[in-house]
Scaffold this motif. Sequence first.
Motif, mmCIF file in Angstrom:
data_model
loop_
_atom_site.group_PDB
_atom_site.id
_atom_site.type_symbol
_atom_site.label_atom_id
_atom_site.label_comp_id
_atom_site.label_asym_id
_atom_site.label_seq_id
_atom_site.Cartn_x
_atom_site.Cartn_y
_atom_site.Cartn_z
ATOM 1 N N ARG A 1 0.793 -1.230 0.000
ATOM 2 C CA ARG A 1 0.000 0.000 0.000
ATOM 3 C C ARG A 1 0.826 1.282 0.000
ATOM 4 N N PRO A 2 1.866 1.436 0.830
ATOM 5 C CA PRO A 2 2.612 2.707 0.797
ATOM 6 C C PRO A 2 3.171 3.041 -0.586
ATOM 7 N N TRP A 3 3.640 2.011 -1.296
ATOM 8 C CA TRP A 3 4.174 2.266 -2.631
ATOM 9 C C TRP A 3 3.058 2.514 -3.638
ATOM 10 N N LEU A 4 1.934 1.827 -3.490
ATOM 11 C CA LEU A 4 0.797 2.092 -4.358
ATOM 12 C C LEU A 4 0.304 3.524 -4.177
ATOM 13 N N ASP A 5 0.219 3.968 -2.927
ATOM 14 C CA ASP A 5 -0.214 5.341 -2.660
ATOM 15 C C ASP A 5 0.763 6.344 -3.262
ATOM 16 N N VAL B 1 3.131 7.184 -15.045
ATOM 17 C CA VAL B 1 4.036 6.595 -14.062
ATOM 18 C C VAL B 1 4.077 5.075 -14.204
ATOM 19 N N LEU B 2 5.256 4.528 -14.050
ATOM 20 C CA LEU B 2 5.475 3.084 -14.019
ATOM 21 C C LEU B 2 6.067 2.703 -12.672
ATOM 22 N N MET B 3 5.512 1.664 -12.045
ATOM 23 C CA MET B 3 6.110 1.092 -10.842
ATOM 24 C C MET B 3 6.286 -0.415 -11.054
ATOM 25 N N PHE B 4 7.483 -0.914 -10.781
ATOM 26 C CA PHE B 4 7.727 -2.342 -10.922
ATOM 27 C C PHE B 4 8.737 -2.799 -9.882
ATOM 28 N N THR B 5 8.782 -4.103 -9.682
ATOM 29 C CA THR B 5 9.772 -4.703 -8.798
ATOM 30 C C THR B 5 10.763 -5.503 -9.630
ATOM 31 N N SER B 6 11.966 -5.616 -9.091
ATOM 32 C CA SER B 6 13.017 -6.363 -9.778
ATOM 33 C C SER B 6 13.826 -7.130 -8.750
ATOM 34 N N GLY B 7 14.785 -7.904 -9.233
ATOM 35 C CA GLY B 7 15.764 -8.480 -8.334
ATOM 36 C C GLY B 7 16.735 -7.401 -7.860
ATOM 37 N N GLY B 8 17.521 -7.726 -6.856
ATOM 38 C CA GLY B 8 18.456 -6.750 -6.331
ATOM 39 C C GLY B 8 19.767 -6.674 -7.075
ATOM 40 N N ALA B 9 20.053 -7.676 -7.891
ATOM 41 C CA ALA B 9 21.321 -7.706 -8.636
ATOM 42 C C ALA B 9 21.099 -8.471 -9.929
ATOM 43 N N HIS C 1 13.774 4.765 -6.168
ATOM 44 C CA HIS C 1 14.310 3.410 -6.304
ATOM 45 C C HIS C 1 14.859 2.990 -4.955
ATOM 46 N N ILE C 2 14.473 1.805 -4.507
ATOM 47 C CA ILE C 2 15.001 1.272 -3.263
ATOM 48 C C ILE C 2 15.287 -0.209 -3.449
ATOM 49 N N ARG C 3 16.433 -0.620 -2.993
ATOM 50 C CA ARG C 3 16.810 -2.024 -3.083
ATOM 51 C C ARG C 3 16.531 -2.724 -1.759
ATOM 52 N N ASP C 4 15.896 -3.888 -1.845
ATOM 53 C CA ASP C 4 15.645 -4.738 -0.677
ATOM 54 C C ASP C 4 14.880 -3.986 0.414
ATOM 55 N N ASP C 5 13.727 -3.434 0.044
ATOM 56 C CA ASP C 5 12.891 -2.698 0.995
ATOM 57 C C ASP C 5 12.317 -3.669 2.034
ATOM 58 N N PRO C 6 12.686 -3.544 3.306
ATOM 59 C CA PRO C 6 12.214 -4.514 4.303
ATOM 60 C C PRO C 6 10.708 -4.473 4.529
ATOM 61 N N SER C 7 10.070 -3.351 4.238
ATOM 62 C CA SER C 7 8.624 -3.254 4.467
ATOM 63 C C SER C 7 7.816 -4.017 3.424
ATOM 64 N N THR C 8 8.484 -4.460 2.351
ATOM 65 C CA THR C 8 7.794 -5.197 1.284
ATOM 66 C C THR C 8 8.404 -6.584 1.083
ATOM 67 N N GLY C 9 8.961 -7.145 2.146
ATOM 68 C CA GLY C 9 9.580 -8.455 2.012
ATOM 69 C C GLY C 9 10.862 -8.411 1.214
ATOM 70 N N ASP C 10 11.592 -7.302 1.345
ATOM 71 C CA ASP C 10 12.889 -7.111 0.673
ATOM 72 C C ASP C 10 12.768 -7.019 -0.839
ATOM 73 N N ALA C 11 11.669 -6.492 -1.326
ATOM 74 C CA ALA C 11 11.527 -6.246 -2.761
ATOM 75 C C ALA C 11 12.389 -5.059 -3.174
ATOM 76 N N THR C 12 12.876 -5.115 -4.394
ATOM 77 C CA THR C 12 13.562 -3.966 -4.991
ATOM 78 C C THR C 12 12.549 -3.258 -5.885
ATOM 79 N N ILE C 13 12.333 -1.984 -5.623
ATOM 80 C CA ILE C 13 11.206 -1.260 -6.225
ATOM 81 C C ILE C 13 11.695 -0.085 -7.039
ATOM 82 N N TRP C 14 11.080 0.087 -8.186
ATOM 83 C CA TRP C 14 11.376 1.184 -9.099
ATOM 84 C C TRP C 14 10.094 1.977 -9.356
ATOM 85 N N LEU C 15 10.215 3.290 -9.321
ATOM 86 C CA LEU C 15 9.125 4.190 -9.669
ATOM 87 C C LEU C 15 9.688 5.166 -10.696
#
Length: 207
Positions: free
Chosen positions: A36-40, A142-150, A187-201
Motif C-alpha cells: 500500500r505505501p508504494w501504491l499510494d 508513471v510506471l512502478m515495478f519490482t526487480s531483483g536486487g542484482a 528506487h530502493i533495493r531490498d525494501d524490508p517493508s515489502t519483504g525485501d523487494a527492490t522497487i522502481w518508480l
Amino acid sequence: MPPADALSTAAAAVVDLYRDGADDFIARRSLSLFERPWLDRMLALAPPGRIIDLGCGAGRPIAAYVAGQGRAVEGVDASEGLLAAAARALPDPTWVCADMRTWSPATPAAGVIAWHSLFHLRPPEQAALLTRIGDWLVPGGVLMFTSGGAAGETLGDWNGAPLYHASLDADGYRAALAAGGLEVAAHIRDDPSTGDATIWLARKAGA
C-alpha cells in the motif's frame, strides 16, 4: 547459476505454471496489502486516468485497492484461471488475457504497475518491455515495478517445479527506462517493508 538449458526451460514454462497452478497461487497470495505505501506513492504521482496492472493475477489485493481509490483498472495476465477469479471478485475492471511480452494497450494509460511479474521474463525481454511501456503512458504517466536486487538468473520452486526469476543490474534498468522516455523518480533495493523487494518508480516526461 543454474545450467543455461535449465534456465531456458524454466523461463519458457512460467506461463504454464501460473495457468496450471492458479488455485494454489490464489490460496498463497497475501492479501495484507503490504504494498500500500508504494501504491499510494505511485497513485499520487500519476495523472488522472486508468492504471494497468501488468501480471495482475487474481486482482487482489493490488487491482482491488487501485480500483477502490477511484481509478479505472485494466488487468493483464496470461493465466485464464487467475483472470476468471479476478472477474468473479471484481467485475468492474477490464481483464485481459495476454502475454505481457507481446501485448500493448489500445490507448495510453496514466500508470502501469508490474509488481512481482516483470522478473519472470528473461533480461532482454525485461529491457524491451520497459522501453515499450514508455509508449503506453500519457505524458507524466508513471510506471512502478519490482526487480531483483542484482543482475542474474535463478530458479525458485513452485510446487516442486522450477520457477524462473531474472534481473538486470541497476544501470541496465535505468538504460531501458531512459530508452522509453522514463526518468527514475524513486528506487530502493531490498525494501524490508515489502519483504525485501527492490522497487522502481519512474515517470514519463512531458506533463
